[in-house]
Design an enzyme around this catalytic site. Sequence first.
Site, mmCIF file in Angstrom:
data_model
loop_
_atom_site.group_PDB
_atom_site.id
_atom_site.type_symbol
_atom_site.label_atom_id
_atom_site.label_comp_id
_atom_site.label_asym_id
_atom_site.label_seq_id
_atom_site.Cartn_x
_atom_site.Cartn_y
_atom_site.Cartn_z
ATOM 1 C CG ASN A 282 -0.192 0.180 2.517
ATOM 2 O OD1 ASN A 282 0.800 -0.478 2.750
ATOM 3 N ND2 ASN A 282 -0.650 1.071 3.348
ATOM 4 C CD GLU B 260 7.193 2.510 11.789
ATOM 5 O OE1 GLU B 260 6.041 2.547 12.256
ATOM 6 O OE2 GLU B 260 8.153 3.101 12.301
ATOM 7 C CB CYS C 188 -0.873 1.247 8.560
ATOM 8 S SG CYS C 188 0.153 2.681 8.208
ATOM 9 C CD GLU D 128 10.509 3.774 9.710
ATOM 10 O OE1 GLU D 128 9.595 4.253 9.019
ATOM 11 O OE2 GLU D 128 11.184 2.789 9.370
#
Length: 485
Positions: free
Chosen positions: A158, A256, A289, A462
């Site tokens: 995605n 992640e 997400c 991050e």
Amino acid sequence: MTHADVDGVAVPTGHLIGGEWVGSPTTFESRSPIDWDAMHLADIARGDDAAAAAAVGAAVDGFATWGSFTVHERAEVLHRLADLIDENTDEIAHVETLDMGFLEASMKARLVGRGALNFRTYADLIVAHEERTWNAKAMWNTVQRMPAGPAVVITPWNAPFMLATWKLAPALAAGNSIIHKPAEWSPLSAALLAGLTLEAGFPPGAYNLVQGIGSEVGDALVRDPRVRRITFTGSPPTARKIGEAAARNIVPFTAELGGKGPLLVFADCDLDAAAKKAAWQFDDSGQVCLAGTRLLVDESIRDEFLERFHAHADALVVGDPRDASTEIAPLAHPDHRDRVHAFVERARAAGDTIVRGGQPMTDSMHYEPTLIEPASNDSEVVQSEIFGPVLTFQTFADEAEAIALANSTAYGLSAIVYTGSRERAERVGRLLRTGLVWVNTFLVRDLTAPFGGCGISGIGREGGDHALEFHADLKTLMIADDTCT
Ligand code: NAD
């Protein structure tokens, strides 16, 4: 043939290893979700153990050069790459749209530019970084950052272009060579990006791309003991496997992962703005997400909220992602459409109420924007990430119940809060167990802010200096006072 003609754009079909395009004995297909049966886009090299070993070997060699570049030399190359991305916006956007169905207008207006900005931001951060030096214990102490070595960067299907750039930029800025393994459902924009790196001025082997299936070449890459960093974006089950490989080689690893974000609507908020943003969680067909997929609404405004939510959802334009007017794109892959529908069917069978939608749309890869009122907070659709245009709706009696519901899943990536009270925003914000909380806004983030999740939403952060720290080995240099001049 090393390139495929994808609607007029020449897309490399091989791996980029040591500055050369190379193939593999077998290939896998890239098809378009716009018309899955009719639109075959390319046959892409299907990496194997040999491709993984060659790419890591090239990255070891590339690291010797790239890791010794000064920060200014690295920054210059990263800025050049950012410029090349901007110059190729239309091609990248169009190929991404064909490959995974992302809205072309959004790609052009936001995501390609954001990709370029990732490289510019890290080019600037690495140059601005100052080493800390202080005197203590009769010594001059200096903290130095050493590039760590070859880094494997594994990314999901995605938003593939933008998500890849945000992991690649800090790794490269820190001085690590990289091996990028994009997702097999959307490999094409990564191939275009790798092609641009040949023009940007990276030394051979600094930037490598390996295409293929995760459980094959991805697995081989993360098990290679020459790799010194692994950074992954994808699902928790894959993270567990990669984490095991990282542990075996004692390699730092960031992940992640998925989300099951709550969207809390308090009675004191701008209700129409909240209802509109709630309906907007169907954007990208829910393949986000960060999406606020659990609508948690004050019970006193239930009916008014739902009326406005439905009005906004009804107005969403479902269509071809190449059309500028389209707001709801197809799902990326038939397997994913079937997976989304299976969640809804299980919910129906378990006694949850399908308030709207709940079916694939005929003759297409679109899925109806769906709202489910679960029978209980334990329902699978509340507790598991669906990653499609499926939202749940629950009400709360007071702030304490809102927070308890919000924090009641194993995930903890992000949350969205709608309230008119600054005091409540601060209070609720502190009590939510997520890495990110947006109040009366969504999705916009300054690239220097930390990004990541709690619980099974991930390991590490991050963004800004956080990613640079991950990609470096810190060293403390201690020089005894008055011993050298
Ligand atoms: P996935 O875990 O199936 O795959 C992600 C990547 O891992 C792909 O490149 C795949 O080829 C590779 N892979 C698979 N098995 C592997 C293995 N054994 N070894 C090494 N690599 C392997 O995830 P997906 O379906 O591509 O992506 C969707 C997931 O990603 C969702 O859960 C979504 O929430 C999450 N996601 C998270 C973020 C975030 O920033 N937190 C962003 C986007 C997507």
